[in-house]
Motif scaffolding. Structure first.
Motif, PDB file in Angstrom:
ATOM      1  N   UNK A  30       8.864  13.535  13.958  1.00  0.00           N
ATOM      2  CA  UNK A  30       8.268  14.583  12.567  1.00  0.00           C
ATOM      3  C   UNK A  30       6.894  13.324  12.031  1.00  0.00           C
ATOM      4  N   UNK A  31       6.009  13.017  11.597  1.00  0.00           N
ATOM      5  CA  UNK A  31       5.360  12.147  10.814  1.00  0.00           C
ATOM      6  C   UNK A  31       5.306  10.700  10.583  1.00  0.00           C
ATOM      7  N   UNK A  32       5.638   9.742  10.851  1.00  0.00           N
ATOM      8  CA  UNK A  32       5.494   8.784   9.931  1.00  0.00           C
ATOM      9  C   UNK A  32       4.190   7.540  10.197  1.00  0.00           C
ATOM     10  N   UNK A  33       4.709   6.566   9.161  1.00  0.00           N
ATOM     11  CA  UNK A  33       3.546   5.832   9.125  1.00  0.00           C
ATOM     12  C   UNK A  33       3.632   4.615   9.828  1.00  0.00           C
ATOM     13  N   UNK A  34       2.878   4.079  10.527  1.00  0.00           N
ATOM     14  CA  UNK A  34       2.789   3.201  11.821  1.00  0.00           C
ATOM     15  C   UNK A  34       2.168   2.206  10.449  1.00  0.00           C
ATOM     16  N   UNK A  35       2.632   0.921  10.129  1.00  0.00           N
ATOM     17  CA  UNK A  35       2.197  -0.938   9.907  1.00  0.00           C
ATOM     18  C   UNK A  35       2.284  -1.226  10.996  1.00  0.00           C
ATOM     19  N   UNK A  41       0.692 -10.092   3.134  1.00  0.00           N
ATOM     20  CA  UNK A  41       2.247 -10.695   3.112  1.00  0.00           C
ATOM     21  C   UNK A  41       2.130 -11.279   1.150  1.00  0.00           C
ATOM     22  N   UNK A  42       0.433 -11.124   1.698  1.00  0.00           N
ATOM     23  CA  UNK A  42       0.868 -11.741  -0.603  1.00  0.00           C
ATOM     24  C   UNK A  42       0.641 -10.613  -1.449  1.00  0.00           C
ATOM     25  N   UNK A  43       0.921  -9.458  -0.924  1.00  0.00           N
ATOM     26  CA  UNK A  43       0.478  -8.325  -1.799  1.00  0.00           C
ATOM     27  C   UNK A  43       1.212  -7.942  -2.660  1.00  0.00           C
ATOM     28  N   UNK A  44       1.521  -7.596  -3.512  1.00  0.00           N
ATOM     29  CA  UNK A  44       2.388  -7.120  -4.462  1.00  0.00           C
ATOM     30  C   UNK A  44       3.209  -5.550  -4.037  1.00  0.00           C
ATOM     31  N   UNK A  45       4.319  -5.031  -4.233  1.00  0.00           N
ATOM     32  CA  UNK A  45       4.731  -3.870  -4.296  1.00  0.00           C
ATOM     33  C   UNK A  45       4.083  -2.946  -3.752  1.00  0.00           C
ATOM     34  N   UNK A  46       3.247  -2.463  -5.167  1.00  0.00           N
ATOM     35  CA  UNK A  46       2.742  -1.359  -5.952  1.00  0.00           C
ATOM     36  C   UNK A  46       1.513  -1.329  -4.916  1.00  0.00           C
ATOM     37  N   UNK A  47       0.405  -2.235  -5.009  1.00  0.00           N
ATOM     38  CA  UNK A  47      -0.279  -1.774  -4.592  1.00  0.00           C
ATOM     39  C   UNK A  47      -0.121  -1.688  -2.314  1.00  0.00           C
ATOM     40  N   UNK A  48       0.945  -1.913  -2.477  1.00  0.00           N
ATOM     41  CA  UNK A  48       1.273  -2.032  -0.648  1.00  0.00           C
ATOM     42  C   UNK A  48       1.888  -0.229  -0.395  1.00  0.00           C
ATOM     43  N   UNK A  49       2.826  -0.085  -2.142  1.00  0.00           N
ATOM     44  CA  UNK A  49       3.533   1.495  -2.030  1.00  0.00           C
ATOM     45  C   UNK A  49       2.018   2.379  -1.671  1.00  0.00           C
ATOM     46  N   UNK A  50       1.136   1.810  -2.894  1.00  0.00           N
ATOM     47  CA  UNK A  50       0.332   3.137  -2.277  1.00  0.00           C
ATOM     48  C   UNK A  50      -0.687   2.737  -1.039  1.00  0.00           C
ATOM     49  N   UNK A  51      -0.865   1.993  -0.714  1.00  0.00           N
ATOM     50  CA  UNK A  51      -1.034   1.595   0.966  1.00  0.00           C
ATOM     51  C   UNK A  51      -0.569   2.685   1.600  1.00  0.00           C
ATOM     52  N   UNK A  52       0.063   3.107   1.910  1.00  0.00           N
ATOM     53  CA  UNK A  52       1.521   3.991   2.594  1.00  0.00           C
ATOM     54  C   UNK A  52       0.835   5.157   2.022  1.00  0.00           C
ATOM     55  N   UNK A  53       0.901   5.342   0.933  1.00  0.00           N
ATOM     56  CA  UNK A  53       0.640   6.502   0.671  1.00  0.00           C
ATOM     57  C   UNK A  53      -0.583   7.039   0.958  1.00  0.00           C
ATOM     58  N   UNK A  72      -2.111   5.531   3.546  1.00  0.00           N
ATOM     59  CA  UNK A  72      -2.063   6.434   4.931  1.00  0.00           C
ATOM     60  C   UNK A  72      -1.425   7.222   4.989  1.00  0.00           C
ATOM     61  N   UNK A  73      -0.308   7.174   4.530  1.00  0.00           N
ATOM     62  CA  UNK A  73      -0.177   8.557   4.457  1.00  0.00           C
ATOM     63  C   UNK A  73      -0.875  10.014   5.255  1.00  0.00           C
ATOM     64  N   UNK A  74      -2.177  10.382   3.924  1.00  0.00           N
ATOM     65  CA  UNK A  74      -2.981  10.993   4.310  1.00  0.00           C
ATOM     66  C   UNK A  74      -4.461  11.161   5.270  1.00  0.00           C
ATOM     67  N   UNK A  75      -4.031   9.929   6.105  1.00  0.00           N
ATOM     68  CA  UNK A  75      -4.511  10.017   7.076  1.00  0.00           C
ATOM     69  C   UNK A  75      -4.080  10.423   7.874  1.00  0.00           C
TER      70      UNK A  75
END
Length: 128
Positions: free
Chosen positions: A13-18, A29-41, A43-46
């Motif tokens: 299935x689909x996955x998000x690759x970092x 590396x210094x990004x807080x967890x909230x913005x990291x989760x948003x970035x992954x979302x 990237x899921x739309x990409x």
């Protein structure tokens, strides 16, 4: 027991690759967890070809991340400030009174119009 086909190439299935190099960047590396989760979302739309037309409203992001919609705005700002994303179309109220959300581009990928990846996040430094 899971089907063996599930583990074959293309069967998971689909996955998000970092990528590893991306995770080693200081901006990530210094990004807080909230913005990291948003970035992954985001990237899921990409889908590999829609960079610059990635649509994710604050409301949809809040639902996906299980947070209040007022929490999401500052997270988008953090991602923009660090150079991970940039807005390609600002939000606006359409002629029929129906709002349109912003569209986004990921800095790590080529855009739909053929522009090279900006990689702006590589220039980010920890503020002194």
């Amino acid at each position: 027991m899971a089907s063996p086909a599930k583990y074959l190439k293309g069967g998971g299935g689909r996955h998000v690759r970092i990528e590893e190099w991306f995770q080693k960047e200081g901006a990530w590396a210094t990004l807080p967890p909230g913005p990291r989760a948003l970035y992954i979302e985001l990237k899921r739309c990409f889908n590999g070809v829609n960079n610059g037309e990635i649509y994710l409203s604050h409301r949809n992001a809040a639902i996906a991340l299980n947070v209040h919609r007022n929490t999401i705005g500052p997270w988008f700002k953090v991602l923009e400030e660090r150079g991970f994303i940039h807005m390609t179309r600002a939000p606006h109220l359409g002629p029929s009174g129906v709002g349109r959300s912003s569209t986004w581009a990921l800095a790590e990928a080529r855009t739909m119009d053929g522009r090279a990846a900006s990689m702006a996040f590589k220039k980010w430094r920890i503020p002194a």
